[in-house]
Motif scaffolding. Structure first.
Motif, PDB file in Angstrom:
ATOM      1  N   SER A  73      82.960  34.159  54.244  1.00 20.65           N
ATOM      2  CA  SER A  73      84.334  34.456  54.654  1.00 20.65           C
ATOM      3  C   SER A  73      84.312  35.618  55.643  1.00 20.65           C
ATOM      4  O   SER A  73      83.996  36.740  55.264  1.00 20.65           O
ATOM      5  N   VAL A  74      84.640  35.343  56.882  1.00 18.67           N
ATOM      6  CA  VAL A  74      84.491  36.365  57.920  1.00 18.67           C
ATOM      7  C   VAL A  74      85.815  36.764  58.569  1.00 18.67           C
ATOM      8  O   VAL A  74      85.840  37.684  59.383  1.00 18.67           O
ATOM      9  N   LEU A  75      86.914  36.100  58.215  1.00 18.29           N
ATOM     10  CA  LEU A  75      88.193  36.379  58.870  1.00 18.29           C
ATOM     11  C   LEU A  75      89.159  37.043  57.907  1.00 18.29           C
ATOM     12  O   LEU A  75      89.094  36.830  56.689  1.00 18.29           O
ATOM     13  N   THR A  76      90.064  37.833  58.462  1.00 15.53           N
ATOM     14  CA  THR A  76      91.061  38.524  57.650  1.00 15.53           C
ATOM     15  C   THR A  76      92.253  37.591  57.468  1.00 15.53           C
ATOM     16  O   THR A  76      93.175  37.578  58.283  1.00 15.53           O
ATOM     17  N   LYS A  77      92.204  36.815  56.397  1.00 14.72           N
ATOM     18  CA  LYS A  77      93.243  35.811  56.179  1.00 14.72           C
ATOM     19  C   LYS A  77      93.633  35.738  54.707  1.00 14.72           C
ATOM     20  O   LYS A  77      92.862  36.118  53.820  1.00 14.72           O
ATOM     21  N   TYR A  78      94.820  35.223  54.501  1.00 15.39           N
ATOM     22  CA  TYR A  78      95.307  34.920  53.164  1.00 15.39           C
ATOM     23  C   TYR A  78      94.973  33.451  52.909  1.00 15.39           C
ATOM     24  O   TYR A  78      95.416  32.560  53.639  1.00 15.39           O
TER      25      TYR A  78
ATOM     26  N   ASP B 171      79.065  36.461  69.389  1.00 13.71           N
ATOM     27  CA  ASP B 171      79.323  37.462  68.365  1.00 13.71           C
ATOM     28  C   ASP B 171      78.759  36.913  67.053  1.00 13.71           C
ATOM     29  O   ASP B 171      78.182  35.825  67.021  1.00 13.71           O
ATOM     30  N   LEU B 172      78.917  37.639  65.961  1.00 16.01           N
ATOM     31  CA  LEU B 172      78.317  37.192  64.711  1.00 16.01           C
ATOM     32  C   LEU B 172      79.016  35.956  64.151  1.00 16.01           C
ATOM     33  O   LEU B 172      78.363  34.993  63.740  1.00 16.01           O
ATOM     34  N   GLU B 173      80.339  35.954  64.147  1.00 18.43           N
ATOM     35  CA  GLU B 173      81.046  34.891  63.451  1.00 18.43           C
ATOM     36  C   GLU B 173      80.991  33.553  64.166  1.00 18.43           C
ATOM     37  O   GLU B 173      81.031  32.497  63.534  1.00 18.43           O
ATOM     38  N   GLN B 174      80.864  33.554  65.489  1.00 18.31           N
ATOM     39  CA  GLN B 174      80.819  32.295  66.231  1.00 18.31           C
ATOM     40  C   GLN B 174      79.529  31.519  65.987  1.00 18.31           C
ATOM     41  O   GLN B 174      79.424  30.345  66.333  1.00 18.31           O
TER      42      GLN B 174
ATOM     43  N   GLU C 281      82.304  42.021  57.210  1.00 17.52           N
ATOM     44  CA  GLU C 281      81.259  42.233  58.204  1.00 17.52           C
ATOM     45  C   GLU C 281      79.881  41.954  57.612  1.00 17.52           C
ATOM     46  O   GLU C 281      78.987  41.481  58.306  1.00 17.52           O
ATOM     47  N   LEU C 282      79.712  42.245  56.318  1.00 16.98           N
ATOM     48  CA  LEU C 282      78.459  41.880  55.651  1.00 16.98           C
ATOM     49  C   LEU C 282      78.298  40.362  55.662  1.00 16.98           C
ATOM     50  O   LEU C 282      77.202  39.851  55.904  1.00 16.98           O
TER      51      LEU C 282
END
Length: 881
Positions: free
Chosen positions: A536-541, A676-679, A711-712
């Motif tokens: 889980s890398v995004l700030t989401k609900y 970037d890391l998440e892509q 970020e981890l």
């Protein structure tokens, strides 16, 4: 008679076909045999027209070889109701394969799926070098015995003297055959062969075979030579041997004839296959560790459902546009014109744009993440640049002023507001539709560490409305803005897909999930969700239940990693294990313990350079050398950079001539990518290099430590993209995440490992890693200063005094200056005249803060932003409920 493929067979057939000429004709003969094996049951019918070789084959038990055109061979094992296709190739290739697999024996082993067929190699005579195993070392570090599960090693050591066990424990991958033989001969007669074979196999990294050898010794598996016909009938496909009936015939032939196609797309392992083929009575969730083949399962399942529901549409949905394109390319490579016409593969971005085009055709040009250039001289702006313009209130746009109280209190907490507020906007939009945003005032903000009072939440709602208006005016939209725009029309959405399969489902917010739910009617095989909450890398609900998606009783997981070497996966797994404390504030995060793949590689590298530019120069130099050494075909690589936004990466890539992972990237055709890391999520590369993994970059030093788990997760995702090579790089000190796992790496300096390429990079454009002088900027008033990352940690009283003294206007009362236009002018005046500090009521504490702020900004040209001890200590202060 059952027919099956051993693990090396498919690749050998592909390589034979790729040689063209007489070799391709021989491969066609094998394809004909396979075609007959699909519908015939007798060996003589399947191999009609082929003759066995003149000489028998004793190196592999029950081996039968056939002559093919062009002096080629087909190697099989045939025994009592089963025929295994092992290898095909030229005479010399087959002979080399047989020598490498000398002593190969098959057996049946019980598993969760049923009895699977596996193999191991067995020494015929330990005293005869030509009749014992000779495995080439993989030169992996560490002790060999540690590669075995404890229960296997206990079986080997049962009854042995402690001193002898200690000698076994001292063996490493550089042990010679003679040393191993001498040690094995000291054991009891009945234990010699199994001890030699087990450690010889471990020396070559063949852990699965070593376990099989112990299983044979224990008698817990059934040797194929002892199996009855009824035992063979019960056999099912396993990781090593796949029954013909479980192979997709169209995919198989395309794989053989398309040398560029990825192997993992072809075969599903048993733990994956059941999820591709099984029908589910409602929404289903499949979680799995990184590298477990979740995307492969999803693709095979989608193809199957598209064929089953031939008259209805089936949708594969990803969040990442680059991943969506990769899946399209892979399906095209696998099936070509035979791909089901009713199978659609889209990113959620594409889906929203398509739907909006039908309900808001007048706004077609607005829904892009870049502004549209109005003439040949205009430059399109990236959404990241538009955000900076909005938030920093540039170009006489004061809409973000409503966020100023929140901005100031976040600064006082040592938090960089521009990043935190943008994340909060994403969180709000992923949780609630525009018409529901008043619920945000009382929403339980799961996973967000900074409590916000109602007045601050009101400002977030107002600020978000202004941001959405800004995007509409300039003609661009960010990803969640597109989702919000479509959700306004959710009542117009109707079920148009028979099935929707979602990859990386953990990164979809509740609002997106609600849209998905509307597009498919409830029923069998309606929604299939694939993902890994540990990624889980995004700030989401994210709540499935809020989207009316019920997976109770239909949640499954797979834990076997097939992608990464043991050494890379060990480093990534330990990254999680030793940083578990950061997950204290996380919700709904489940970390699965992976089972290791059956191959080794050198340990990952942890390398240091003097600067980020030096890191990049050495990384490119290393990849250039690697391509020259191994060939471009074996060096698909990615360079990921910590701490950079997509816009910043695109700017850097244009300077160094690399492709960036975006929705337009052809990953199948390309060789080296910047990201970037998440892509990187969903991809795999032979070489993975992570730059800027430094203490000032990751975790973000100016965001809440309690939220650093995201970020981890990003770092874990990027590390597990590397199949056989992983390099983590830093300057100015390694990340605290990495400091806890340095023993899993080989540490060194970049200069010891590669030459640096000459780069023509004029600047590294980054909000936190800028090298631009700013103190002499004509517009450097208090508001501008308080937008800098360097201002994080400044107390509210220091901020207020700065605003009072530097409003951007020089004002005087007589000869006494009251306010200043620029921060540097104010600072110089106060520093040179302590009495002026007193006159302007600048306390000693406030002056100390302003002095430190000036020093931090002065260092911007040479040093990236990093938190001071004072800033870190401020992170515990609450700012609301």
């Amino acid at each position: 008679m059952k027919f099956a493929n051993d693990k090396d067979f498919m690749a050998s057939l592909r390589e034979l076909f790729a040689k063209s000429g007489r070799f391709a004709r021989a491969a066609q003969q094998v394809l004909k045999v396979i075609e007959l094996a699909e519908r015939k049951t007798k060996v003589e019918e399947v191999f009609q027209g082929l003759v066995t070789t003149n000489h028998g084959e004793s190196r592999v038990q029950h081996c039968t070889k056939y002559d093919l055109m062009g002096a080629c061979r087909l190697v099989t094992v045939q025994h009592d109701g089963i025929c295994l296709f092992l290898f095909t190739g030229s005479h010399d290739d087959c002979d080399e394969w047989l020598e490498r697999n000398k002593g190969k024996r098959f057996h049946l082993k019980s598993s969760q799926q049923g009895r699977v067929i596996e193999s191991t190699r067995v020494t015929e005579d330990i005293s005869n070098p030509s009749r014992r195993l000779t495995t080439t070392s993989d030169l992996a570090p560490g002790m060999l015995w540690e590669k075995l599960p404890a229960r296997y090693f206990q079986v080997l050591c049962e009854g042995l003297e402690p001193d002898y066990v200690d000698q076994l424990k001292s063996l490493t991958s550089i042990v010679s055959d003679d040393e191993l033989v001498d040690l094995a001969l000291l054991a009891p007669d009945e234990r010699r062969d199994v001890l030699y074979d087990t450690f010889d196999l471990l020396k070559g990294g063949q852990v699965q075979e070593a376990k099989g050898r112990v299983d044979q010794y224990k008698g817990t598996v059934l040797p194929l030579s002892d199996a009855a016909a009824s035992d063979i009938i019960e056999a099912v496909s396993g990781d090593e041997v796949v029954l013909m009936g479980d192979v997709d015939k169209e995919l198989f032939e395309h794989f053989v004839k398309t040398a560029s196609f990825e192997k993992w797309m072809m075969y599903l392992h048993p733990g994956q296959r059941e999820f591709a083929k099984k029908d589910f009575n409602g929404p289903t969730k499949l979680t799995g560790v990184s590298g477990s083949g979740k995307t492969s399962v999803l693709i095979h399942r989608a193809i199957r459902l598209a064929r089953v529901y031939a008259g209805e549409k089936v949708l594969v949905l990803t969040l990442n546009r680059a991943l969506s394109k990769l899946i399209k390319d892979l399906v095209h490579a696998a099936l070509g014109s035979d791909a089901p016409e009713n199978l659609e593969i889209k990113s959620f971005w594409e889906l929203c744009k398509d739907k909006l085009a039908s309900v808001e055709p007048q706004n077609k040009l607005i829904y892009s993440d870049k502004t549209v250039a109005t003439n040949e001289f205009a430059i399109s702006e990236h959404i990241d640049d538009i955000w900076a313009e909005y938030y920093e209130r540039r170009n006489n746009n004061a809409d973000a002023k409503v966020l100023w109280p929140l901005h100031k209190t976040l600064l006082a907490r040592g938090i960089y507001p521009a990043d935190y507020v943008r994340q909060e906007f994403d969180y709000l939009r992923s949780a609630l539709a525009p018409s529901e945003r008043e619920q945000y005032l009382s929403l339980e903000r799961e996973g967000r560490a900074i409590p916000l009072e109602e007045r601050y939440r009101q400002s977030v709602i107002a600020g978000l409305a202004a941001w959405e208006k800004k995007m509409s005016v300039v003609g661009a939209v960010d990803y969640l803005g597109l989702t919000t725009a479509l959700y306004k029309h959710i009542d117009k959405l109707t079920p148009e897909y028979r099935s929707i399969l979602v990859d990386e489902m953990q990164d979809f917010g509740t609002v997106e999930l609600k849209i998905i739910r509307r597009l498919v009617a409830p029923g069998q095989n309606d929604i299939f969700l694939c993902g890994d909450t540990a990624q889980s890398v995004l700030t989401k609900y994210h709540k499935l239940s809020d989207a009316n998606i019920d997976v109770v009783g239909r949640s499954h997981s797979i834990v076997k990693n097939y992608r990464n070497s043991r050494e890379i996966l060990l480093a990534a797994s330990q990254l999680f294990d030793r940083n578990r404390a950061v997950f204290a504030g996380a919700t709904n995060i489940e970390i699965l313990n992976p089972e290791f793949a059956n191959f080794s590689s050198p340990p990952p590298l942890l390398l240091e350079a003097e600067s980020l530019q030096g890191e990049l120069a050495h990384a490119l130099g290393h990849l250039k050398s690697r391509m020259e050494e191994l060939g471009a075909a074996r060096t698909k690589a990615c360079i990921a950079v910590c701490g950079f936004s997509q816009a910043e990466l695109e700017d850097l890539a244009s300077q160094v001539g690399l492709q960036v992972l975006t929705g337009e990237t052809n990953v199948v055709a390309g060789k080296v990518f910047l990201s970037d890391l998440e892509q990187t999520k969903g991809f795999e590369f032979d070489s993975m290099i992570i730059l800027n993994c430094s203490t000032v970059a990751i975790p973000h030093p100016l965001l809440p430590a309690e939220e650093s788990y995201r970020e981890l997760c990003k770092l874990y995702v990027a590390m597990t993209r590397g199949k056989t090579e992983l390099i983590v790089s830093y300057s100015k000190g390694p990340s605290s995440f990495i400091e806890r796992v340095t023993d899993c790496f080989t540490e060194g300096s970049w200069s010891d490992y590669s030459s640096a390429m000459t780069l023509h990079v004029t600047k590294f454009r980054s909000a936190r890693f800028s090298a631009e002088p700013v103190l002499q900027n004509e517009t450097l008033d208090a508001d501008a200063v308080l937008m800098f990352p360097e201002a994080a940690g400044l107390s509210t009283s220091a901020q207020d005094k700065l605003i009072q003294l530097v409003p951007g206007i020089n004002r005087f009362r007589g000869r006494k200056q009251l306010t200043w236009k620029r921060f540097d002018g104010c600072y110089d005046a106060l520093k040179n005249s302590p009495s002026l500090q007193s006159i302007n009521s600048v306390s000693e504490g406030v002056w100390t803060e302003l002095d430190a702020l000036h020093k931090r900004i002065s260092l911007r040209q040479t040093e990236p932003v990093k938190p001071t001890r004072e800033i870190l200590s401020l992170k515990s202060r609450p700012i609301g409920k």
